[in-house]
Design a protein around this motif. Structure first.
Motif, PDB file in Angstrom:
ATOM      1  N   ALA A 161       0.829  -0.885   0.335  1.00 43.52           N
ATOM      2  CA  ALA A 161       0.338  -0.097   0.159  1.00 43.52           C
ATOM      3  C   ALA A 161       0.897   1.563  -0.130  1.00 43.52           C
ATOM      4  O   ALA A 161       0.618   2.083  -0.631  1.00 43.52           O
ATOM      5  CB  ALA A 161      -0.779   0.281   1.378  1.00 43.52           C
ATOM      6  N   ALA A 162       1.428   1.209   1.409  1.00 42.68           N
ATOM      7  CA  ALA A 162       2.850   2.182   1.175  1.00 42.68           C
ATOM      8  C   ALA A 162       3.404   2.213  -0.793  1.00 42.68           C
ATOM      9  O   ALA A 162       3.988   3.760  -0.929  1.00 42.68           O
ATOM     10  CB  ALA A 162       3.768   2.510   1.711  1.00 42.68           C
ATOM     11  N   GLN A 163       3.817   1.373  -1.643  1.00 45.68           N
ATOM     12  CA  GLN A 163       3.852   1.497  -2.478  1.00 45.68           C
ATOM     13  C   GLN A 163       4.027   2.041  -3.487  1.00 45.68           C
ATOM     14  O   GLN A 163       3.855   2.757  -4.334  1.00 45.68           O
ATOM     15  CB  GLN A 163       5.197   0.248  -3.203  1.00 45.68           C
ATOM     16  N   ALA A 164       2.083   1.977  -3.760  1.00 44.80           N
ATOM     17  CA  ALA A 164       1.237   1.757  -4.353  1.00 44.80           C
ATOM     18  C   ALA A 164       1.197   3.900  -4.286  1.00 44.80           C
ATOM     19  O   ALA A 164       1.039   4.100  -5.263  1.00 44.80           O
ATOM     20  CB  ALA A 164       0.021   1.704  -4.140  1.00 44.80           C
ATOM     21  N   LEU A 165       0.735   4.011  -2.828  1.00 45.38           N
ATOM     22  CA  LEU A 165       0.252   5.969  -2.697  1.00 45.38           C
ATOM     23  C   LEU A 165       1.937   6.394  -3.067  1.00 45.38           C
ATOM     24  O   LEU A 165       1.919   7.649  -3.929  1.00 45.38           O
ATOM     25  CB  LEU A 165       0.532   6.137  -0.963  1.00 45.38           C
ATOM     26  N   ALA A 166       2.913   5.570  -3.175  1.00 46.23           N
ATOM     27  CA  ALA A 166       3.656   6.450  -3.833  1.00 46.23           C
ATOM     28  C   ALA A 166       3.841   6.959  -5.339  1.00 46.23           C
ATOM     29  O   ALA A 166       4.275   7.755  -6.367  1.00 46.23           O
ATOM     30  CB  ALA A 166       5.192   5.774  -3.333  1.00 46.23           C
ATOM     31  N   ARG A 167       3.890   5.695  -5.847  1.00 46.32           N
ATOM     32  CA  ARG A 167       3.545   5.293  -7.793  1.00 46.32           C
ATOM     33  C   ARG A 167       2.482   6.996  -7.768  1.00 46.32           C
ATOM     34  O   ARG A 167       2.504   7.259  -8.505  1.00 46.32           O
ATOM     35  CB  ARG A 167       3.283   4.091  -7.859  1.00 46.32           C
ATOM     36  N   ALA A 168       1.188   6.733  -6.917  1.00 48.33           N
ATOM     37  CA  ALA A 168       0.113   7.194  -7.924  1.00 48.33           C
ATOM     38  C   ALA A 168       0.397   8.665  -7.261  1.00 48.33           C
ATOM     39  O   ALA A 168       0.646  10.036  -8.565  1.00 48.33           O
ATOM     40  CB  ALA A 168      -0.142   7.566  -6.213  1.00 48.33           C
ATOM     41  N   ALA A 169       1.586   9.037  -6.062  1.00 45.70           N
ATOM     42  CA  ALA A 169       2.365  10.690  -6.162  1.00 45.70           C
ATOM     43  C   ALA A 169       2.735  10.943  -6.811  1.00 45.70           C
ATOM     44  O   ALA A 169       3.437  12.332  -7.168  1.00 45.70           O
ATOM     45  CB  ALA A 169       2.394  10.903  -4.326  1.00 45.70           C
ATOM     46  N   ARG A 170       3.927   9.699  -7.847  1.00 55.15           N
ATOM     47  CA  ARG A 170       4.861  10.248  -8.994  1.00 55.15           C
ATOM     48  C   ARG A 170       4.305  11.033  -9.769  1.00 55.15           C
ATOM     49  O   ARG A 170       4.498  11.613 -10.088  1.00 55.15           O
ATOM     50  CB  ARG A 170       6.025   8.944  -8.573  1.00 55.15           C
ATOM     51  N   GLN A 171       3.382  10.224 -10.414  1.00 57.45           N
ATOM     52  CA  GLN A 171       2.524  10.552 -11.628  1.00 57.45           C
ATOM     53  C   GLN A 171       2.001  12.544 -11.020  1.00 57.45           C
ATOM     54  O   GLN A 171       1.663  12.278 -12.529  1.00 57.45           O
ATOM     55  CB  GLN A 171       1.125   9.050 -11.675  1.00 57.45           C
ATOM     56  N   GLU A 172       1.070  12.572 -10.282  1.00 59.31           N
ATOM     57  CA  GLU A 172       0.688  13.246  -9.964  1.00 59.31           C
ATOM     58  C   GLU A 172       2.124  14.220  -9.585  1.00 59.31           C
ATOM     59  O   GLU A 172       1.121  15.553  -9.794  1.00 59.31           O
ATOM     60  CB  GLU A 172       0.176  13.555  -8.927  1.00 59.31           C
ATOM     61  N   LEU A 173       3.199  14.688  -9.325  1.00 58.30           N
ATOM     62  CA  LEU A 173       4.499  15.810  -9.314  1.00 58.30           C
ATOM     63  C   LEU A 173       4.435  16.751 -10.481  1.00 58.30           C
ATOM     64  O   LEU A 173       4.621  17.489  -9.747  1.00 58.30           O
ATOM     65  CB  LEU A 173       5.613  14.428  -8.494  1.00 58.30           C
ATOM     66  N   ASP A 174       4.353  15.926 -11.560  1.00 59.77           N
ATOM     67  CA  ASP A 174       4.616  17.095 -12.844  1.00 59.77           C
ATOM     68  C   ASP A 174       3.712  18.323 -12.624  1.00 59.77           C
ATOM     69  O   ASP A 174       4.058  19.168 -13.049  1.00 59.77           O
ATOM     70  CB  ASP A 174       4.942  16.095 -14.158  1.00 59.77           C
ATOM     71  N   GLY A 175       2.210  17.366 -12.573  1.00 57.30           N
ATOM     72  CA  GLY A 175       1.597  18.472 -12.906  1.00 57.30           C
ATOM     73  C   GLY A 175       1.334  19.403 -11.639  1.00 57.30           C
ATOM     74  O   GLY A 175       0.523  20.353 -12.140  1.00 57.30           O
ATOM     75  N   LEU A 176       1.781  19.182 -10.064  1.00 60.29           N
ATOM     76  CA  LEU A 176       1.916  19.947  -9.301  1.00 60.29           C
ATOM     77  C   LEU A 176       2.604  21.130  -9.751  1.00 60.29           C
ATOM     78  O   LEU A 176       2.765  22.294  -8.941  1.00 60.29           O
ATOM     79  CB  LEU A 176       2.438  19.283  -8.100  1.00 60.29           C
ATOM     80  N   MET A 177       3.679  20.701 -10.306  1.00 58.57           N
ATOM     81  CA  MET A 177       4.829  21.214 -10.568  1.00 58.57           C
ATOM     82  C   MET A 177       4.516  22.163 -12.144  1.00 58.57           C
ATOM     83  O   MET A 177       5.644  23.230 -12.269  1.00 58.57           O
ATOM     84  CB  MET A 177       6.072  21.120 -10.495  1.00 58.57           C
ATOM     85  N   ALA A 178       3.624  22.252 -12.062  1.00 62.67           N
ATOM     86  CA  ALA A 178       3.457  23.089 -14.114  1.00 62.67           C
ATOM     87  C   ALA A 178       3.259  24.518 -13.887  1.00 62.67           C
ATOM     88  O   ALA A 178       2.535  25.218 -12.555  1.00 62.67           O
ATOM     89  CB  ALA A 178       2.024  22.535 -13.975  1.00 62.67           C
ATOM     90  N   GLY A 179       3.818  24.835 -14.169  1.00 62.22           N
ATOM     91  CA  GLY A 179       4.104  26.891 -14.493  1.00 62.22           C
ATOM     92  C   GLY A 179       5.233  27.226 -12.962  1.00 62.22           C
ATOM     93  O   GLY A 179       4.928  27.866 -13.431  1.00 62.22           O
ATOM     94  N   VAL A 180       5.497  26.009 -12.630  1.00 60.01           N
ATOM     95  CA  VAL A 180       6.888  26.368 -12.343  1.00 60.01           C
ATOM     96  C   VAL A 180       8.353  25.597 -12.052  1.00 60.01           C
ATOM     97  O   VAL A 180       8.146  24.998 -12.645  1.00 60.01           O
ATOM     98  CB  VAL A 180       6.948  26.507 -10.397  1.00 60.01           C
ATOM     99  N   ASP A 181       9.210  26.573 -11.794  1.00 65.21           N
ATOM    100  CA  ASP A 181      10.805  25.990 -12.656  1.00 65.21           C
ATOM    101  C   ASP A 181      11.228  24.540 -11.470  1.00 65.21           C
ATOM    102  O   ASP A 181      11.885  23.511 -11.446  1.00 65.21           O
ATOM    103  CB  ASP A 181      11.722  26.685 -12.625  1.00 65.21           C
ATOM    104  N   ALA A 182      10.799  24.777  -9.463  1.00 64.42           N
ATOM    105  CA  ALA A 182      10.794  23.730  -8.866  1.00 64.42           C
ATOM    106  C   ALA A 182      10.000  24.602  -7.663  1.00 64.42           C
ATOM    107  O   ALA A 182       9.743  25.094  -7.865  1.00 64.42           O
ATOM    108  CB  ALA A 182      12.380  24.237  -8.790  1.00 64.42           C
ATOM    109  N   LEU A 183      10.478  23.115  -6.779  1.00 60.55           N
ATOM    110  CA  LEU A 183       9.398  23.728  -5.745  1.00 60.55           C
ATOM    111  C   LEU A 183      10.270  24.297  -4.034  1.00 60.55           C
ATOM    112  O   LEU A 183      11.701  24.048  -4.330  1.00 60.55           O
ATOM    113  CB  LEU A 183       8.881  22.145  -4.778  1.00 60.55           C
ATOM    114  N   LEU A 184       9.680  25.418  -3.918  1.00 58.69           N
ATOM    115  CA  LEU A 184      11.222  25.879  -2.339  1.00 58.69           C
ATOM    116  C   LEU A 184      10.475  24.931  -1.533  1.00 58.69           C
ATOM    117  O   LEU A 184       9.411  25.627  -0.746  1.00 58.69           O
ATOM    118  CB  LEU A 184      11.044  26.950  -1.990  1.00 58.69           C
ATOM    119  N   VAL A 185      10.949  23.803  -0.200  1.00 63.30           N
ATOM    120  CA  VAL A 185      10.631  23.854   0.674  1.00 63.30           C
ATOM    121  C   VAL A 185      12.082  23.624   1.403  1.00 63.30           C
ATOM    122  O   VAL A 185      12.609  23.919   1.394  1.00 63.30           O
ATOM    123  CB  VAL A 185      10.207  21.835   0.400  1.00 63.30           C
ATOM    124  N   PRO A 186      11.835  23.180   3.155  1.00 65.45           N
ATOM    125  CA  PRO A 186      12.282  23.334   4.206  1.00 65.45           C
ATOM    126  C   PRO A 186      13.688  22.281   4.000  1.00 65.45           C
ATOM    127  O   PRO A 186      12.828  21.889   3.544  1.00 65.45           O
ATOM    128  CB  PRO A 186      12.077  23.173   5.744  1.00 65.45           C
TER     129      PRO A 186
END
Length: 436
Positions: free
Chosen positions: A336-361
């Motif tokens: 289940a943890a691996q499945a959650l990670a795979r799903a989030a990886r597929q969403e990451l590019d969409g989350l970053m649409a319109g920015v060059d990078a994320l700034l996080v701590p």
């Protein structure tokens, strides 16, 4: 300890230019680093094994042969989980006090083929987990350098070497880079061969390296990738930069100094003209940090099965606890943890649409006081799990003067682009005269 940063040996790119222009020899470069090691090592204790005579021998061989390569004559430190043909590998554990012998790990072999001088092995926490070694933070030796790439970060920060290999499974490279005030690249997961490394979690273990300059990180990246080195583009104008500022679901773990630094970083970017967007992570991502812990425990229990079976009494309480947790983890929970990670990886590019990078701590704040713990990797866990390249960018400080880095998260496979952005961000964060 020598606190004069102006006396630090040259950066790797400066050494490369000096060596190419015959203004410097490999032996000169090694000699400068050895002098720094002699001055600072009694306090910092970054090294598990080092042989000055062997380092000089490598340098003389390079000088006499007129060797060529992107890293020719550049001193390099290697985290003590990577096999090296000329030093034993002890993994920070009494289990391997006599050392593992073998051919160079793939990354070490590639760096050596590119001309690097392997100076020795730097201290790692026990099997790259939490139990610390003796290394102190060069910025204040009463504080931890972070872990697990403790010795590598400290060796670079103090100027003992311009480049050092590390690794990351949770926050083992970005966190110490932040605590010690240096640049650190966790490369895109799977881009570099980890053969010859003592692994912990094959779904998470990632190669990285540390330096005092973003171009030095790029020099190593190009050498490992078999590319001709090209300097990073000159710092882009701030108005051309697009950052998604993201506190992440882990924000409650930030401390007051860390929160102030992160807010300062956003303010400096805005005042400099950077296009800044505040982003919220999807609700579905809230369990990702726990998923990383589940995967790490499950896989560690299997990676260290021999050590658990035959040397359990020599393992720390923290590591025994992790292995016990992994052994108790149900296969369904791991899946289940691996499945959650795979799903989030597929969403990451969409989350970053319109920015060059994320700034996080990069970390909750500055390096904690004391050497009996290495700090919390909480702000690195999900990005290690998702696999994109991450860079710690130094430049900000806590009220007591200790460094606090900012983490940039890029797109998978776009490590060079992320390093160019890191160089530009460093200029903004380091600029005097802005509100702090």
């Amino acid at each position: 300890m020598n606190d004069d940063t102006h006396s630090l040996p040259p950066l790797a790119i400066e050494l490369r230019a000096a060596l190419d222009g015959h203004r410097h020899t490999a032996l000169d470069a090694v000699g400068q680093c050895l002098a720094r090691i002699e001055a600072d090592e009694p306090t910092i204790r970054a090294w598990r094994a080092i042989d000055p005579d062997h380092a000089r021998m490598q340098a003389r061989r390079i000088d006499s042969r007129g060797a060529v390569g992107p890293l020719v004559g550049i001193p390099l430190a290697v985290k003590d989980i990577f096999l090296t043909q000329d030093f034993p590998t002890r993994c920070g554990s009494p289990v391997y006090e006599d050392g593992l012998d073998g051919a160079d790990a793939a990354c070490v072999a590639a760096a050596r083929a590119a001309g690097a001088v392997v100076m020795g092995k730097t201290v790692t926490t026990e099997f790259a987990y939490f139990n610390p070694g003796p290394t102190a933070n060069p910025c204040n030796p009463r504080h931890t350098p972070g872990g697990s790439s403790s010795g590598s970060a400290a060796a670079v920060a103090s100027g003992m070497v311009p480049l050092a290999f590390g690794s990351q499974t949770a926050g083992s490279l970005i966190r110490p880079a932040s605590y010690c005030g240096v640049f650190g690249l966790k490369a895109t997961f799977g881009c570099h061969d980890l053969a010859g490394a003592k692994g912990l979690s094959p779904s998470l273990d990632t190669l990285g390296w540390l330096a005092r300059d973003a171009d030095d990180l790029e020099l190593m990246r190009s050498a490992l990738s078999g590319e001709a080195y090209r300097a990073l583009p000159m710092h882009r104008q701030p108005g051309q930069l697009r950052l998604g500022v993201c506190r992440t679901w882990e924000w409650p773990a930030i401390d007051p100094a860390g929160a102030r630094a992160f807010e300062d970083a956003e303010l400096r970017c805005r005042e400099a003209g950077v296009q800044v967007r505040r982003l919220e992570l999807p609700q579905a991502w809230q369990p990702l940090a726990q998923a990383q812990k589940t995967i790490m425990a499950f896989e560690t229990a299997r990676s260290l099965s021999m050590e658990w079976q035959d040397h359990r009494h020599q393992l720390s309480a923290a590591l025994r606890g992790l292995i016990e947790e992994g052994l108790a983890c149900a296969q369904a929970d791991y899946a289940a943890a691996q499945a959650l990670a795979r799903a989030a990886r597929q969403e990451l590019d969409g989350l970053m649409a319109g920015v060059d990078a994320l700034l996080v701590p990069s970390a909750p704040g500055a390096a904690p006081l004391g050497l009996d713990a290495t700090g919390d990797p909480v702000f690195c866990r999900i990005w290690t799990l998702l696999g994109p390249p991450c860079v710690n960018v130094p430049g900000l400080h806590a009220p007591d003067g200790l460094p606090i880095g900012m983490q940039l998260v890029g797109r998978s496979g776009r490590d060079r682009d992320l390093l160019a952005l890191a160089a530009s961000l460093h200029t903004i964060l380091s600029r005097e005269g802005l509100q702090s």
